[in-house]
Design a protein around this motif. Structure first.
Motif, PDB file in Angstrom:
ATOM      1  N   PHE A 127       0.873  -1.040   0.058  1.00  0.00           N
ATOM      2  CA  PHE A 127       0.051  -0.140  -0.281  1.00  0.00           C
ATOM      3  C   PHE A 127       0.975   1.390  -0.487  1.00  0.00           C
ATOM      4  O   PHE A 127       2.023   1.323   0.663  1.00  0.00           O
ATOM      5  N   GLU A 128       0.111   2.187  -0.684  1.00  0.00           N
ATOM      6  CA  GLU A 128       1.364   3.001  -0.895  1.00  0.00           C
ATOM      7  C   GLU A 128       0.469   4.110  -0.081  1.00  0.00           C
ATOM      8  O   GLU A 128       1.463   5.796  -0.534  1.00  0.00           O
ATOM      9  N   HIS A 129      -0.004   4.121   0.449  1.00  0.00           N
ATOM     10  CA  HIS A 129      -0.647   5.944   1.299  1.00  0.00           C
ATOM     11  C   HIS A 129      -1.105   5.188   2.493  1.00  0.00           C
ATOM     12  O   HIS A 129      -1.799   3.894   2.645  1.00  0.00           O
ATOM     13  N   VAL A 130      -1.170   6.308   3.209  1.00  0.00           N
ATOM     14  CA  VAL A 130      -2.184   5.855   4.930  1.00  0.00           C
ATOM     15  C   VAL A 130      -2.416   7.156   5.366  1.00  0.00           C
ATOM     16  O   VAL A 130      -2.107   8.122   5.383  1.00  0.00           O
ATOM     17  N   ASP A 131      -3.801   7.214   6.435  1.00  0.00           N
ATOM     18  CA  ASP A 131      -4.569   8.305   6.933  1.00  0.00           C
ATOM     19  C   ASP A 131      -5.693   7.221   8.395  1.00  0.00           C
ATOM     20  O   ASP A 131      -5.515   6.046   7.971  1.00  0.00           O
ATOM     21  N   LEU A 132      -5.334   8.544   9.541  1.00  0.00           N
ATOM     22  CA  LEU A 132      -5.642   7.980  10.671  1.00  0.00           C
ATOM     23  C   LEU A 132      -7.430   9.042  10.755  1.00  0.00           C
ATOM     24  O   LEU A 132      -7.730   9.793   9.966  1.00  0.00           O
ATOM     25  N   TRP A 133      -8.429   8.494  11.500  1.00  0.00           N
ATOM     26  CA  TRP A 133      -9.493   8.597  11.500  1.00  0.00           C
ATOM     27  C   TRP A 133      -9.658   8.505  13.336  1.00  0.00           C
ATOM     28  O   TRP A 133      -9.686   6.948  13.571  1.00  0.00           O
ATOM     29  N   VAL A 172      -9.139   4.547  13.842  1.00  0.00           N
ATOM     30  CA  VAL A 172      -9.517   3.303  12.042  1.00  0.00           C
ATOM     31  C   VAL A 172      -8.258   4.055  10.981  1.00  0.00           C
ATOM     32  O   VAL A 172      -8.035   5.210  11.448  1.00  0.00           O
ATOM     33  N   VAL A 173      -6.765   3.351  10.994  1.00  0.00           N
ATOM     34  CA  VAL A 173      -5.652   3.208  10.663  1.00  0.00           C
ATOM     35  C   VAL A 173      -6.998   2.377   8.567  1.00  0.00           C
ATOM     36  O   VAL A 173      -7.304   1.615   8.821  1.00  0.00           O
ATOM     37  N   VAL A 174      -6.230   3.760   7.666  1.00  0.00           N
ATOM     38  CA  VAL A 174      -6.935   3.354   6.572  1.00  0.00           C
ATOM     39  C   VAL A 174      -5.712   2.827   5.606  1.00  0.00           C
ATOM     40  O   VAL A 174      -4.786   4.555   5.609  1.00  0.00           O
ATOM     41  N   LEU A 175      -6.213   1.685   4.765  1.00  0.00           N
ATOM     42  CA  LEU A 175      -4.296   2.029   3.921  1.00  0.00           C
ATOM     43  C   LEU A 175      -5.251   1.485   1.862  1.00  0.00           C
ATOM     44  O   LEU A 175      -5.786   1.544   2.013  1.00  0.00           O
ATOM     45  N   TYR A 176      -4.431   2.788   1.416  1.00  0.00           N
ATOM     46  CA  TYR A 176      -4.852   2.870   0.050  1.00  0.00           C
ATOM     47  C   TYR A 176      -3.827   2.023  -0.996  1.00  0.00           C
ATOM     48  O   TYR A 176      -2.358   2.703  -0.760  1.00  0.00           O
ATOM     49  N   SER A 177      -4.213   1.655  -2.282  1.00  0.00           N
ATOM     50  CA  SER A 177      -3.498   1.956  -3.046  1.00  0.00           C
ATOM     51  C   SER A 177      -3.616   1.767  -4.635  1.00  0.00           C
ATOM     52  O   SER A 177      -5.194   1.356  -4.211  1.00  0.00           O
ATOM     53  N   ARG A 178      -2.590   2.141  -5.688  1.00  0.00           N
ATOM     54  CA  ARG A 178      -3.604   3.085  -6.763  1.00  0.00           C
ATOM     55  C   ARG A 178      -3.790   1.405  -7.765  1.00  0.00           C
ATOM     56  O   ARG A 178      -3.591   1.862  -8.550  1.00  0.00           O
TER      57      ARG A 178
END
Length: 273
Positions: A18-24, A146-152
């Protein structure tokens, strides 16, 4: 943020695809006019708390890392800026669903997902986000984030990877700080006090003008007296309430939250008066 930096370092060190992560982070939002009577009507929402992007991504072979191009980094940064505009009720959107259930989720083709299922599908389509993983992580001071990971890229579901990420993120002990934004209205112009003082002095002695320097000395003396009467411990109590207020709806102390928030709101207003 230290947590994001450590999370990104772990992802690159262990070839997490995964290339990107954000927090909620859960935030209790008071009503638009937070009077003492209305403080019981608070709503828990998942609010954006920062994001980070890797420098290296997992290559097609799933093992070696290859650098992200400048364009790919720009697209992920843009998606991060876009995400800042969102917040989610508990049970709504991917962060809200993960927070409510306490279970991770792995979702593919989110750019084609219905809007009610993935509200940021428009941004995912525009900036090329394809796969998203949401992981609930225990937090020592807000209960759960909540930790969310993202991939293109389209990433096949890997339950073992989710377990390892959950364990590692929990070990890092994310500790976001509470932030309560209070609308205290427009500040009164500083000249109001001076004008009032001048009018009072002028009314008591209309026969002779009062020197401006004398008026200023009176104002400075009055301000010092007001500052001396404020209890320096107010800020300390406000800080302690912000750090230790419960956030987990299942917490035994959650029923006390409206009272904590009412007290903190009153103290914040006192500190600014």
């Amino acid at each position: 943020a230290p947590f994001l930096s450590k999370a990104i370092a772990y992802m690159q060190r262990h070839n997490v695809p995964f290339e990107h992560v954000d927090l909620w982070v859960p935030s209790f939002v008071p009503s638009s006019e937070p009077t003492a009577e209305q403080m019981g009507n608070t709503t828990c929402r998942l609010c954006y708390a920062g994001s980070a992007t890797v420098d290296l991504q997992v290559g097609p072979d799933g093992k070696c890392n290859v650098p992200l191009s400048g364009e790919e980094q720009f697209l992920l940064y843009a998606f991060g800026d876009y995400s800042q505009k969102f917040s989610f009720d508990v049970g709504c959107g991917l962060p809200g669903r993960v927070y409510q259930s306490g279970l991770p989720t792995w979702e593919q083709s989110v750019h084609n997902a219905p809007h009610h299922h993935f509200e940021r599908c428009g941004g995912a389509l525009q900036w090329g986000v394809r796969t998203v993983v949401g992981i609930p992580v225990a937090s020592p001071n807000v209960g759960r984030i909540v930790v969310v990971l993202y991939s293109r890229n389209d990433r096949e579901k890997d339950q073992e990877l989710v377990g390892r990420l959950s364990e590692e993120f929990t070990r890092l002990m994310p500790s976001p700080k509470w932030k309560l934004v209070v609308d205290i209205g427009e500040p009164e112009p500083q000249m109001n006090a001076l004008n009032t003082l001048s009018a009072t002095v002028g009314a008591t002695n209309t026969s002779a003008p009062v020197p401006q320097e004398s008026v200023m000395n009176e104002k400075v003396s009055t301000d010092r007296d007001m500052m001396a009467t404020k209890d320096s411990r107010v800020d300390e109590v406000v800080s302690l309430l912000g750090e230790y207020m419960p956030s987990d709806p299942s917490s035994p102390m959650s029923s006390c939250l409206p009272g904590f928030m009412s007290l903190r709101l009153l103290l914040l207003r006192l500190a600014r008066d």
